[in-house]
Design an enzyme around this catalytic site. Structure first.
Site, short mmCIF file in Angstrom:
data_model
loop_
_atom_site.label_atom_id
_atom_site.label_comp_id
_atom_site.label_asym_id
_atom_site.label_seq_id
_atom_site.Cartn_x
_atom_site.Cartn_y
_atom_site.Cartn_z
N ARG A 54 0.89 -1.13 -0.08
CA ARG A 54 -0.33 0.23 0.36
C ARG A 54 1.29 1.26 0.20
O ARG A 54 0.51 2.27 -0.21
CB ARG A 54 -0.74 -0.06 0.56
N TYR A 107 -14.92 15.69 -16.87
CA TYR A 107 -14.85 14.43 -16.40
C TYR A 107 -16.20 14.51 -15.63
O TYR A 107 -16.41 14.83 -14.28
CB TYR A 107 -13.81 13.21 -16.22
N ASP A 179 -5.81 17.99 -15.54
CA ASP A 179 -5.63 16.59 -15.36
C ASP A 179 -5.73 17.19 -17.49
O ASP A 179 -6.54 17.20 -17.34
CB ASP A 179 -7.39 16.24 -15.31
N LYS A 204 -6.39 4.56 -19.46
CA LYS A 204 -6.98 4.77 -21.27
C LYS A 204 -5.24 5.09 -22.76
O LYS A 204 -5.21 4.18 -21.82
CB LYS A 204 -7.80 6.93 -20.94
#
Length: 393
Positions: A54, A107, A179, A204
């Site tokens: 983590r 988005y 972004d 993406k």
């Protein structure tokens, strides 16, 4: 019957070799052993080595370094998704009472995060048109701590006044978070324009094969970078080693895929504009694009791999189009090696009211295409047939 050797549960050391693997090894281990408490202290205090997945693992490090190289960044962080990257940036940079000015075209989940989730933490946001620097500046308050924009908006492909917004952010001491998923570092590197934080949905086109879910975030300032890293670790935004391994493999062909997809997108946009069933086409390099001049300068004449268009009809025409194009994946994603088609009103922006979508220019006949690397003549034929089917509804 023989007994199982007592050593079977002991971990076998990795084989020593004078050669090295050409492909990056996949390391799925959740935990890493240290030789002593002193060494573990040194690892935590010096940031050397791995302890618990983590908190970082080798495959995430390798992938982050590769994207750092593309973005001109230092010590980027891989997260479990693109939204995790955006969330980590906002959580790491902001506190209760802070204010955000965000682009009014983002988005859909970014919009939800800013309007529904962060307010519960005492962080509020206002929205402004990123193509209008006066309107954007007017939205800034004394409490404004951060600006969030997409260089090319999802899904209407508007091009933000990045230079103007970066100038205002610097003058007023406000963090600028960009972004860069749509544009990619192949199209633009936001740090070169004054951005403080850059995020990606690696899911993406960077990974490019619709088989990973990952994000990336990098910050210019070391203190801010550490605050974001702590948010990633504490909130459990951990990336999968396997996904990181797959994404790194995808990155090797990123530039080739992007250039071919961009070439196809420009040709497909021209073709769509010639069809009678199409009401409008949005592509940054088209002369009729509302931000054409800015796109030419900011993107150096590159239009990217995304095209949006609107049918004359509504939902019935939209249904007819997707049914008439069975070989083009109708899916709420982008950046795949193959062409995909998205309908924002029923996917990414479904949480908005019809009026809110209309204000953004998103109708029931509005589609977004993530153009892939197929033969362009095939794409033209398939879209032409699908649009003709939509006209006949």
């Amino acid at each position: 019957m023989t007994d199982t050797p007592r050593s079977i549960v002991r971990r076998t050391p990795w084989p020593d070799t004078v050669s090295r693997a050409v492909g990056t090894p996949l390391q799925p281990s959740v935990v890493y052993a240290s030789e002593s408490p002193d060494q573990l202290d040194a690892q935590y205090e010096g940031g050397q080595g791995y302890t618990y997945a983590r908190e970082g693992h080798p495959n995430a490090t390798v992938l982050a370094q590769k994207i750092d190289g593309l973005e001109g960044a230092t010590a980027g962080i891989i997260t479990g998704s693109g939204m995790a990257a955006i969330s980590a940036g906002l959580i790491g940079a902001l506190k209760a009472g802070d204010h955000v000015v965000a682009a009014d075209q983002l988005y859909g989940r970014s919009l939800r995060l800013l309007t529904q989730d962060l307010p519960r933490l005492g962080i509020v946001a206002d929205f402004a048109d990123p193509t209008d620097i006066k309107a954007f500046s007017a939205a800034i308050r004394p409490q404004t701590r951060l600006i969030l924009i997409e260089v090319v908006s999802n899904p209407t492909l508007r091009v933000a006044d990045l230079e103007g917004i970066a100038r205002v952010a610097k003058e007023r001491g406000i963090l600028l978070m960009v972004d860069n998923t749509f544009t990619t570092p192949r199209g633009l590197r936001p740090f070169e324009y004054g951005a403080d934080i850059v995020v990606h949905s690696v899911t993406k086109i960077l990974a490019g094969h619709s088989d990973v879910t990952l994000g990336y975030i990098a910050a210019r300032d070391e203190t801010l970078r550490e605050a974001i890293r702590q948010a990633v670790v504490t909130w459990g935004m951990t990336p999968s080693p396997f996904d990181c391994w797959l994404a790194e493999r995808g990155l090797y062909s990123f530039e080739l895929r992007y250039d071919r997809a961009e070439q196809n997108a420009a040709a497909l946009a021209d073709h769509l504009a010639s069809l009678s069933g199409v009401k409008q086409v949005l592509y940054p390099t088209h002369p009729d694009h509302p931000d054409h001049n800015r796109a030419g300068i900011l993107l150096n004449g590159r239009g990217g791999h995304m095209v949006s268009f609107e049918l004359h009809g509504g939902r019935a025409a939209a249904n007819a189009l997707t049914r008439a194009a069975p070989n083009i994946a109708f899916a709420p994603t982008l950046g795949d090696i193959g062409t995909t088609l998205s309908h924002p009103a029923s996917s990414s922006h479904r949480a908005l009211s019809e009026g809110e979508r209309a204000n953004l220019g998103i109708s029931e006949g509005f589609f977004r295409i993530s153009v892939g690397i197929e033969d362009i003549d095939l794409l033209k034929e398939e879209f032409e047939a699908a649009i003709k089917a939509a006209e006949n509804v």
